[in-house]
Design an enzyme around this catalytic site. Structure first.
Site, PDB file in Angstrom:
ATOM      1  CE  LYS A   1     -49.773 -36.759 -35.083  1.00  0.00           C
ATOM      2  NZ  LYS A   1     -50.198 -35.352 -35.247  1.00  0.00           N
TER       3      LYS A   1
ATOM      4  CE  LYS B   1     -53.380 -38.977 -34.448  1.00  0.00           C
ATOM      5  NZ  LYS B   1     -53.601 -37.570 -34.768  1.00  0.00           N
TER       6      LYS B   1
ATOM      7  CE1 TYR C   1     -61.989 -38.445 -35.927  1.00  0.00           C
ATOM      8  CE2 TYR C   1     -60.495 -40.319 -35.933  1.00  0.00           C
ATOM      9  CZ  TYR C   1     -60.699 -38.960 -35.992  1.00  0.00           C
ATOM     10  OH  TYR C   1     -59.635 -38.113 -36.115  1.00  0.00           O
TER      11      TYR C   1
HETATM   12 ZN   LIG Z   1     -49.865 -31.263 -37.225  1.00  0.00          ZN
END
Ligand SMILES: [Zn+2]
Length: 319
Positions: free
Chosen positions: A190, A243, A308
């Site tokens: 991430k 991500k 989304y």
């Molecule tokens: Zn967090």
């Protein structure tokens, strides 16, 4: 090369397909609201009150989307994020509501982090003298929170806080409490990304000082992502995630190629907002840009995509 590019032949030689079964739909549940609230920086997305969350989950399941991932906004925040793990806190209530309505029709993933629950908005416990985010004291809370999610009925736990050792702490917490069959999807690589901006409005998780660069990854680093992912697999992650998605397609590709694990990619709020905003201005074709972005993530090696666009894309794929 052009012979096979005729419309008739294209489906025959297409290398990558995106399917509704590849999609995971993020859902925001907010304890402080009574009606669905538009998220202005993410056009078409809403936050839902707890008593409407099961209906939303039902709509997602009806589209054939196999999984949703829940993000919670608590009524109260404090320094240690103690409303992350109560049996009657927002995520736990939401999971129970969805489970009782939809049963096993949809997989309930729960995002597991403290940033929505802490008054300072960081993903861990803070030493206020040094402004340091403390790693190990945070692990106990993450373990406890994972158990509370599983007890409420969560199917997959998805830790996103980028604390070292979080997967191991959560795995042993789950195992010790009778949830050894509950998988972990780790946000393994991430990045500290500017593309998370719109999400913070939705999750009400802006931070009171600094940023998350002391625990999220430097966008410049690829080899480091391989080390992060390797550690999470060793600690017991069942699914690993990269991500954001589009600015990190090379990382998705490398992770899938090297580890051959079930691999998720998160097309984040900023990626969504850029396409939406450009489309609203008439600058790009929203439908085509959306599908092209999703197929690129799949082609890079992702088995599943958190996006989304999940509901919109599902409608197109179901046509
Ligand atoms: Zn967090």
């Amino acid at each position: 090369m052009r012979r096979l590019r005729k419309d008739r032949f294209r489906p025959l030689v297409r290398e990558t397909e995106i399917d509704v079964k590849d999609l995971i739909c993020p859902v925001f549940v907010d304890e402080t609201i009574k009606v669905p609230v538009k998220i202005s920086s993410m056009p078409g997305c809403f936050s839902f009150p707890i008593d409407m969350i099961a209906d939303e989950a039902g709509c997602i399941a009806d589209l054939g989307i196999p999984a949703l991932i829940l993000f919670g906004v608590p009524g109260e925040k404090d320094e240690t994020g103690s409303h992350a793990f109560g049996d009657n806190d927002v995520i736990q209530e939401a999971v129970r509501a969805i489970k009782s309505e939809t049963g096993n029709d949809i997989i309930i993933m729960t995002d597991l982090c403290l940033c929505e629950y802490t008054s300072h908005g960081h993903c861990g416990i803070v030493d206020f003298e040094t402004h340091e985010i403390l790693n190990d004291p945070t692990l106990d809370i993450l373990g406890k929170t994972a158990v509370s999610h599983a007890r409420a009925g969560a199917d997959i736990i998805a830790p996103s806080g980028m604390m070292d050792g979080m997967v191991k702490a959560i795995r042993s917490g789950l195992d010790d409490n009778g949830f050894s069959n509950t998988p972990i999807m780790s946000y393994a690589a991430k990045y500290s990304s500017a593309f998370y901006g719109p999400f913070r409005e939705a999750a009400k998780s802006g931070f009171s000082f600094g940023d998350r660069a002391s625990y999220q990854m430097d966008p410049a680093n690829g080899n480091e992502a391989m080390r992060e992912v390797a550690l999470d697999i060793e600690e017991g992650a069942d699914i690993i995630m990269v991500k954001p998605a589009m600015p990190y397609l090379d990382i998705i590709y490398r992770v899938k190629k090297k580890f051959k694990m079930p691999t998720a990619a998160y097309q984040v709020s900023g990626e969504y907002a850029m396409i939406k905003a450009a489309a609203q201005n008439g600058w790009i074709d929203e439908r085509k840009a959306m599908m092209e972005s999703l197929i690129s993530i799949k082609r890079a090696g992702a088995d599943m995509i958190l996006t989304y666009f999940a509901k919109d894309a599902a409608k197109i794929l179901n046509e």
